[in-house]
Design a protein around this motif. Structure first.
Motif, PDB file in Angstrom:
ATOM      1  N   ARG A  14       0.849  -1.187   0.000  1.00  0.00           N
ATOM      2  CA  ARG A  14       0.000   0.000   0.000  1.00  0.00           C
ATOM      3  C   ARG A  14       0.881   1.232   0.000  1.00  0.00           C
ATOM      4  NH1 ARG A  14      -4.247  -0.552   4.696  1.00  0.00           N
ATOM      5  NH2 ARG A  14      -4.812   1.415   3.800  1.00  0.00           N
ATOM      6  N   GLY A  15       0.479   2.229  -0.739  1.00  0.00           N
ATOM      7  CA  GLY A  15       1.206   3.481  -0.785  1.00  0.00           C
ATOM      8  C   GLY A  15       0.882   4.347   0.423  1.00  0.00           C
ATOM      9  N   ALA A  16       1.660   5.385   0.580  1.00  0.00           N
ATOM     10  CA  ALA A  16       1.462   6.287   1.717  1.00  0.00           C
ATOM     11  C   ALA A  16       0.136   7.038   1.616  1.00  0.00           C
ATOM     12  CB  ALA A  16       2.623   7.281   1.810  1.00  0.00           C
ATOM     13  N   ALA A  17      -0.232   7.460   0.413  1.00  0.00           N
ATOM     14  CA  ALA A  17      -1.494   8.191   0.251  1.00  0.00           C
ATOM     15  C   ALA A  17      -2.673   7.306   0.633  1.00  0.00           C
ATOM     16  CB  ALA A  17      -1.645   8.689  -1.185  1.00  0.00           C
ATOM     17  N   GLU A  18      -2.617   6.056   0.229  1.00  0.00           N
ATOM     18  CA  GLU A  18      -3.699   5.119   0.558  1.00  0.00           C
ATOM     19  C   GLU A  18      -3.750   4.846   2.059  1.00  0.00           C
ATOM     20  OE1 GLU A  18      -5.092   0.543  -0.431  1.00  0.00           O
ATOM     21  OE2 GLU A  18      -3.354   1.385  -1.455  1.00  0.00           O
ATOM     22  N   SER A  19      -2.610   4.613   2.656  1.00  0.00           N
ATOM     23  CA  SER A  19      -2.567   4.305   4.090  1.00  0.00           C
ATOM     24  C   SER A  19      -3.022   5.482   4.934  1.00  0.00           C
ATOM     25  CB  SER A  19      -1.148   3.899   4.498  1.00  0.00           C
ATOM     26  OG  SER A  19      -0.773   2.719   3.850  1.00  0.00           O
ATOM     27  N   LEU A  20      -2.454   6.653   4.668  1.00  0.00           N
ATOM     28  CA  LEU A  20      -2.800   7.834   5.469  1.00  0.00           C
ATOM     29  C   LEU A  20      -4.243   8.261   5.235  1.00  0.00           C
ATOM     30  CD1 LEU A  20       0.492   9.890   5.001  1.00  0.00           C
ATOM     31  CD2 LEU A  20      -0.228   8.616   7.021  1.00  0.00           C
ATOM     32  N   GLY A  21      -4.694   8.217   3.977  1.00  0.00           N
ATOM     33  CA  GLY A  21      -6.074   8.597   3.677  1.00  0.00           C
ATOM     34  C   GLY A  21      -7.082   7.680   4.345  1.00  0.00           C
ATOM     35  N   SER A  22      -6.767   6.381   4.376  1.00  0.00           N
ATOM     36  CA  SER A  22      -7.707   5.448   5.006  1.00  0.00           C
ATOM     37  C   SER A  22      -7.775   5.652   6.515  1.00  0.00           C
ATOM     38  CB  SER A  22      -7.333   4.006   4.678  1.00  0.00           C
ATOM     39  OG  SER A  22      -6.082   3.680   5.218  1.00  0.00           O
ATOM     40  N   GLY A  77     -11.089   6.890  -6.051  1.00  0.00           N
ATOM     41  CA  GLY A  77     -11.318   6.689  -4.620  1.00  0.00           C
ATOM     42  C   GLY A  77     -10.886   7.909  -3.819  1.00  0.00           C
ATOM     43  N   ILE A  78      -9.756   8.495  -4.225  1.00  0.00           N
ATOM     44  CA  ILE A  78      -9.297   9.742  -3.576  1.00  0.00           C
ATOM     45  C   ILE A  78     -10.333  10.838  -3.813  1.00  0.00           C
ATOM     46  CG2 ILE A  78      -7.496  11.514  -3.594  1.00  0.00           C
ATOM     47  CD1 ILE A  78      -6.395   8.988  -2.442  1.00  0.00           C
ATOM     48  N   ALA A  79     -10.850  10.926  -5.052  1.00  0.00           N
ATOM     49  CA  ALA A  79     -11.862  11.936  -5.368  1.00  0.00           C
ATOM     50  C   ALA A  79     -13.145  11.703  -4.570  1.00  0.00           C
ATOM     51  CB  ALA A  79     -12.157  11.921  -6.866  1.00  0.00           C
ATOM     52  N   LEU A  80     -13.528  10.441  -4.395  1.00  0.00           N
ATOM     53  CA  LEU A  80     -14.712  10.140  -3.584  1.00  0.00           C
ATOM     54  C   LEU A  80     -14.497  10.583  -2.140  1.00  0.00           C
ATOM     55  CD1 LEU A  80     -17.513   8.884  -3.289  1.00  0.00           C
ATOM     56  CD2 LEU A  80     -16.410   6.668  -2.998  1.00  0.00           C
ATOM     57  N   GLY A 106     -10.723  17.850   6.901  1.00  0.00           N
ATOM     58  CA  GLY A 106     -10.399  18.196   5.517  1.00  0.00           C
ATOM     59  C   GLY A 106      -8.924  18.518   5.367  1.00  0.00           C
ATOM     60  N   GLY A 107      -8.369  19.235   6.347  1.00  0.00           N
ATOM     61  CA  GLY A 107      -6.935  19.523   6.323  1.00  0.00           C
ATOM     62  C   GLY A 107      -6.097  18.268   6.462  1.00  0.00           C
ATOM     63  N   MET A 108      -6.534  17.377   7.346  1.00  0.00           N
ATOM     64  CA  MET A 108      -5.785  16.124   7.508  1.00  0.00           C
ATOM     65  C   MET A 108      -5.879  15.264   6.253  1.00  0.00           C
ATOM     66  SD  MET A 108      -6.170  14.983  11.514  1.00  0.00           S
ATOM     67  CE  MET A 108      -7.785  14.347  11.324  1.00  0.00           C
ATOM     68  N   TYR A 109      -7.046  15.234   5.609  1.00  0.00           N
ATOM     69  CA  TYR A 109      -7.193  14.448   4.390  1.00  0.00           C
ATOM     70  C   TYR A 109      -6.364  15.055   3.261  1.00  0.00           C
ATOM     71  CZ  TYR A 109      -9.363  11.591   0.797  1.00  0.00           C
ATOM     72  OH  TYR A 109      -9.576  10.712  -0.231  1.00  0.00           O
ATOM     73  N   ALA A 110      -6.347  16.384   3.186  1.00  0.00           N
ATOM     74  CA  ALA A 110      -5.523  17.042   2.170  1.00  0.00           C
ATOM     75  C   ALA A 110      -4.051  16.696   2.380  1.00  0.00           C
ATOM     76  CB  ALA A 110      -5.733  18.555   2.222  1.00  0.00           C
ATOM     77  N   TYR A 111      -3.590  16.794   3.599  1.00  0.00           N
ATOM     78  CA  TYR A 111      -2.193  16.460   3.893  1.00  0.00           C
ATOM     79  C   TYR A 111      -1.910  14.999   3.563  1.00  0.00           C
ATOM     80  CZ  TYR A 111       2.251  16.036   6.275  1.00  0.00           C
ATOM     81  OH  TYR A 111       3.572  15.792   6.550  1.00  0.00           O
ATOM     82  N   ALA A 112      -2.825  14.109   3.936  1.00  0.00           N
ATOM     83  CA  ALA A 112      -2.624  12.675   3.703  1.00  0.00           C
ATOM     84  C   ALA A 112      -2.542  12.362   2.215  1.00  0.00           C
ATOM     85  CB  ALA A 112      -3.757  11.876   4.347  1.00  0.00           C
ATOM     86  N   THR A 113      -3.408  12.959   1.425  1.00  0.00           N
ATOM     87  CA  THR A 113      -3.422  12.623   0.005  1.00  0.00           C
ATOM     88  C   THR A 113      -2.311  13.340  -0.761  1.00  0.00           C
ATOM     89  OG1 THR A 113      -5.109  14.318  -0.385  1.00  0.00           O
ATOM     90  CG2 THR A 113      -5.863  12.058  -0.048  1.00  0.00           C
ATOM     91  N   ILE A 114      -2.044  14.578  -0.443  1.00  0.00           N
ATOM     92  CA  ILE A 114      -1.031  15.331  -1.182  1.00  0.00           C
ATOM     93  C   ILE A 114       0.376  14.893  -0.777  1.00  0.00           C
ATOM     94  CG2 ILE A 114      -0.069  17.638  -1.565  1.00  0.00           C
ATOM     95  CD1 ILE A 114      -3.003  18.661  -1.251  1.00  0.00           C
ATOM     96  N   LYS A 115       0.651  14.899   0.509  1.00  0.00           N
ATOM     97  CA  LYS A 115       1.983  14.494   0.969  1.00  0.00           C
ATOM     98  C   LYS A 115       2.198  12.997   0.750  1.00  0.00           C
ATOM     99  CE  LYS A 115       5.877  15.508   2.929  1.00  0.00           C
ATOM    100  NZ  LYS A 115       6.858  16.320   2.242  1.00  0.00           N
ATOM    101  N   GLY A 116       1.163  12.192   0.918  1.00  0.00           N
ATOM    102  CA  GLY A 116       1.275  10.763   0.669  1.00  0.00           C
ATOM    103  C   GLY A 116       1.609  10.467  -0.784  1.00  0.00           C
TER     104      GLY A 116
END
Length: 134
Positions: A14-22, A77-80, A106-116
């Motif tokens: 699993r990638g970082a974006a997937e792990s952090l976003g989940s 999935g990220i867009a959803l 929203g800030g945490m999700y943005a950080y998780a998806t962008i930085k991930g």
């Protein structure tokens, strides 16, 4: 008589974006359900709508967040996940305190998806071109 056991199947990396976003969506699902209870308890829905629909809406959003965690490996999935962040933000029209929840998660999700995603790109680059050891 010897029987060889098959090795256990390997987990998909699993990638970082997937792990952090989940992680963010899983914790936010709890807050979304509790937000539905608040909408019910404050009777914040307009008059023709029964207050118990607040609980239903909170449970549906929470369930969608949990289901979305399984699809974060795909770009849709990220867009959803972003659509669900907007849904939580729209809840602030009924209960203004949900605006704080929308900002924080929203800030945490943005950080998780962008930085991930940046971490995933960096890891892929390092895997393709390993640094030379001196």
């Amino acid at each position: 008589m010897t029987t060889q056991e098959a090795p256990p199947p390997r987990r998909r990396p699993r990638g970082a974006a997937e792990s952090l976003g989940s992680i963010v969506l899983a914790f936010e699902s709890i807050i979304a359900f509790l937000g539905g209870l608040v909408v019910y308890g404050l009777r914040a829905l307009p008059e023709p709508i029964a207050p118990w629909w607040g609980i239903v809406a909170g449970a549906v959003v929470a369930a969608l967040m949990i289901v979305t965690t399984r699809f974060l490996r795909y770009s849709w999935g990220i867009a959803l996940g972003w659509v669900l962040q907007v849904v939580v933000a729209l809840g602030a029209f009924l209960v203004p305190a949900l605006a704080i929840v929308a900002l924080i998660f929203g800030g945490m999700y943005a950080y998780a998806t962008i930085k991930g995603a940046a971490l995933d790109r960096r890891n892929a680059q390092l895997a393709a071109n390993p640094p030379e050891d001196a």
